[in-house]
Design a protein around this motif. Sequence first.
Motif, PDB file in Angstrom:
ATOM      1  N   ARG A   1      41.084  43.466  50.342  1.00 28.53           N
ATOM      2  CA  ARG A   1      40.910  42.031  50.595  1.00 28.53           C
ATOM      3  C   ARG A   1      39.707  41.795  51.504  1.00 28.53           C
ATOM      4  NH1 ARG A   1      43.938  37.301  50.472  1.00 28.53           N
ATOM      5  NH2 ARG A   1      43.416  35.783  52.091  1.00 28.53           N
ATOM      6  N   LEU A   2      39.581  42.621  52.536  1.00 23.42           N
ATOM      7  CA  LEU A   2      38.457  42.472  53.462  1.00 23.42           C
ATOM      8  C   LEU A   2      37.130  42.685  52.723  1.00 23.42           C
ATOM      9  CD1 LEU A   2      37.505  42.008  56.336  1.00 23.42           C
ATOM     10  CD2 LEU A   2      37.759  44.454  56.758  1.00 23.42           C
ATOM     11  N   ARG A   3      37.084  43.689  51.854  1.00 25.69           N
ATOM     12  CA  ARG A   3      35.861  43.927  51.083  1.00 25.69           C
ATOM     13  C   ARG A   3      35.556  42.752  50.163  1.00 25.69           C
ATOM     14  NH1 ARG A   3      37.917  49.264  50.772  1.00 25.69           N
ATOM     15  NH2 ARG A   3      38.735  48.865  48.676  1.00 25.69           N
ATOM     16  N   ALA A   4      36.608  42.169  49.581  1.00 26.20           N
ATOM     17  CA  ALA A   4      36.415  41.016  48.695  1.00 26.20           C
ATOM     18  C   ALA A   4      35.881  39.822  49.476  1.00 26.20           C
ATOM     19  CB  ALA A   4      37.731  40.656  48.010  1.00 26.20           C
ATOM     20  N   LEU A   5      36.433  39.586  50.664  1.00 22.51           N
ATOM     21  CA  LEU A   5      35.959  38.478  51.500  1.00 22.51           C
ATOM     22  C   LEU A   5      34.497  38.692  51.897  1.00 22.51           C
ATOM     23  CD1 LEU A   5      39.075  37.910  53.796  1.00 22.51           C
ATOM     24  CD2 LEU A   5      38.166  36.302  52.104  1.00 22.51           C
ATOM     25  N   GLU A   6      34.144  39.916  52.218  1.00 21.68           N
ATOM     26  CA  GLU A   6      32.761  40.205  52.590  1.00 21.68           C
ATOM     27  C   GLU A   6      31.815  39.978  51.413  1.00 21.68           C
ATOM     28  OE1 GLU A   6      33.148  44.206  53.945  1.00 21.68           O
ATOM     29  OE2 GLU A   6      33.673  43.632  56.010  1.00 21.68           O
ATOM     30  N   ALA A   7      32.245  40.391  50.235  1.00 25.00           N
ATOM     31  CA  ALA A   7      31.412  40.187  49.044  1.00 25.00           C
ATOM     32  C   ALA A   7      31.230  38.704  48.753  1.00 25.00           C
ATOM     33  CB  ALA A   7      32.030  40.892  47.837  1.00 25.00           C
TER      34      ALA A   7
END
Length: 222
Positions: free
Chosen positions: A184-190
């Motif tokens: 989820r954190l990676r998705a938010l960063e993307a």
Amino acid sequence: MLARMTDRTAPATKRRGRRADGPAPDRAALRATALAHLARFGTTRAGLEQVLARMVQRWARGAAEAGHPSDEIESQAATARALVADVVRDMADLGAVDDAAFAGSRARSLTRVGRSRRAVQAHLAARGVGEDVADAVLDDALGTRDGAGYETELAAALVFARKRRVGPFGPAGDHDDDGAFARRLRALEAMARAGFGRAVAEAALDMDPDEAEERIFRMKSI
């Protein structure tokens, strides 16, 4: 064999020589190039100016390679460059090039493939669309930020999430395993790098899959 190769290359060399030996592009040549380009591509006034300026630059390089005096080349090139603005203005008067129409069409198409409003603004600026024109067109094409524009932005974020297979489009049970938080954190960063605000990104990632598909369908149907 050598003779045949020489025969094949001779016409091309001769053609290049004629271009270099000829005068710089005149108004008729620039206009013909503008019309041919606009028949194939959508662009802005700035974009068309770049196309015609490159035409003049190519002529100048060819003339230099052919050995023409530099002062003569620059004089003719300057005359041709002065005509570029006139030809672009003619195309605008004809309605063949329209920054607002280009911006509206491009904004809608980019949003449908998952580009954020911020990314669309950057794209339009790079194409030479003025900030005032872009702001007005985006409000008209996508909706104002505090109104319908939010729904459009959310739908674009959902398209982005579907391409990345995250949020409502991730694997079943994706929220339950140990790596869910990191994903989820990676998705938010993307999504942040793509120009989506935190609130929109989180709303997209938390949405029910059926509702997400319905929102995408509605946005692409407009």
